[in-house]
Design an enzyme around this catalytic site. Sequence first.
Site, mmCIF file in Angstrom:
data_model
loop_
_atom_site.group_PDB
_atom_site.id
_atom_site.type_symbol
_atom_site.label_atom_id
_atom_site.label_comp_id
_atom_site.label_asym_id
_atom_site.label_seq_id
_atom_site.Cartn_x
_atom_site.Cartn_y
_atom_site.Cartn_z
ATOM 1 N N GLY A 1 0.820 -1.210 0.000
ATOM 2 C CA GLY A 1 0.000 0.000 0.000
ATOM 3 C C GLY A 1 0.850 1.253 0.000
ATOM 4 N NE ARG B 1 -0.907 -5.550 -0.515
ATOM 5 C CZ ARG B 1 -1.465 -4.348 -0.391
ATOM 6 N NH1 ARG B 1 -2.101 -3.808 -1.412
ATOM 7 N NH2 ARG B 1 -1.395 -3.680 0.744
ATOM 8 N N GLY C 1 5.934 -2.504 3.730
ATOM 9 C CA GLY C 1 5.614 -3.082 5.031
ATOM 10 C C GLY C 1 6.200 -4.469 5.205
ATOM 11 C CG ASP C 2 3.996 -7.248 7.539
ATOM 12 O OD1 ASP C 2 3.468 -6.857 6.470
ATOM 13 O OD2 ASP C 2 3.343 -7.727 8.479
ATOM 14 C CB THR D 1 2.730 0.708 6.335
ATOM 15 O OG1 THR D 1 1.382 0.425 6.736
ATOM 16 C CG2 THR D 1 3.651 0.428 7.500
ATOM 17 C CG ASP E 1 -1.959 -0.218 8.410
ATOM 18 O OD1 ASP E 1 -2.745 0.718 8.176
ATOM 19 O OD2 ASP E 1 -1.999 -1.312 7.831
ATOM 20 C CG ASP F 1 1.420 -2.707 10.318
ATOM 21 O OD1 ASP F 1 2.304 -2.085 9.699
ATOM 22 O OD2 ASP F 1 0.620 -3.479 9.746
ATOM 23 N NE ARG G 1 -15.126 15.937 18.914
ATOM 24 C CZ ARG G 1 -15.412 15.043 19.863
ATOM 25 N NH1 ARG G 1 -16.521 15.174 20.582
ATOM 26 N NH2 ARG G 1 -14.619 14.024 20.077
ATOM 27 N NE ARG H 1 -2.059 -5.643 7.883
ATOM 28 C CZ ARG H 1 -0.918 -5.903 7.275
ATOM 29 N NH1 ARG H 1 -0.922 -6.403 6.057
ATOM 30 N NH2 ARG H 1 0.231 -5.644 7.858
ATOM 31 C CD GLU I 1 -17.370 11.169 23.412
ATOM 32 O OE1 GLU I 1 -17.238 12.327 23.873
ATOM 33 O OE2 GLU I 1 -17.248 10.898 22.205
ATOM 34 N NE ARG J 1 -3.513 2.194 1.861
ATOM 35 C CZ ARG J 1 -3.547 1.047 1.218
ATOM 36 N NH1 ARG J 1 -3.552 1.043 -0.111
ATOM 37 N NH2 ARG J 1 -3.578 -0.087 1.874
#
Length: 319
Positions: free
Chosen positions: A11, A72, A102-103, A125, A127, A129, A154, A171, A187, A252
Amino acid sequence: MRKVGILTSGGDAPGMNAAIRAVVRKAIYHGIDVYGVKNGFQGLIDGYIEKMDIGSVGDIIQRGGTILHSARSEDFKHDEGQQKGMEQMEKYGLEGLIIIGGDGSFRGAEKLTKKGYPCIGIPGTIDNDIAGTDFTIGFDTALNTVIDAIDKIRDTASSHERSFIIEVMGRNAGDLALWAGLADGAESILIPEKQDELQEIVDRLNRGQNRGKKHSIIILAEGVGSAFGYADKIKEQADLETRVTVLGHIQRGGSPTASDRVLASRLGAQSIELLLNGEAGKMAGIQNNRLVAHTFADVLAQKHTIDFSMYQLSKELSI
């Protein structure tokens, strides 16, 4: 080291172009030729490779996405695809490869390194992550995009006295939801690493209503489940009408923040330094604002964890 390649995989993330720019210019500074591989590992297999120069990366530091494009590749997961990629590297004389992603991208990079083609990874990425680095390229920009969207929602929530569930990307990682939720005073925050019981969310909404609160914001990471599903459950248990907004791929895009531009520039330059020092098979990262490098094996063996003290703080502040 005379020739290196660079590609972006998986991504896209804001700041990838800034990293590409840093890699190209740092390499040229050291007298190294750089070849851009378009369309990720699939482009490596297909030979979509072009030499880059200083002008190739002019005026891109502020642009989102990636000028090398990303894709990919199922083919690259198999030995045959990897062999084709190595043949292309040999054809162009590439002595090393820098992968921004990423990974999943790092797994491909690790395989190439084991087969004798030195690779360095740069974590890109939204994320956030990836283990072994406090931040990944694109996270800060995506976070600010989410915060801007929540601020606008809001206003509507307050005007119409309604509760909103806002689904964000992530993810299996909750950083984007957690940081956005804390920054915007949500909240409730629902993340994969620490899922609240539905009854706890309902109780919190009811407490707010009992003290006269007319609207609420709930942030949900996509890895937890469907925001629409949670809205239905809240309707059933609390008889509370809840609107849903799924932010999607807007997270993104956009011009990278100053933080992402600086991070990308530092990691891009570091990747060239690692190759020059013979430190193949590693990911460039940042921890405690210091540049670090970890082997792909270590990065892939670990699991990124959130800061649970931030999660606890969000609950204490949303009473």
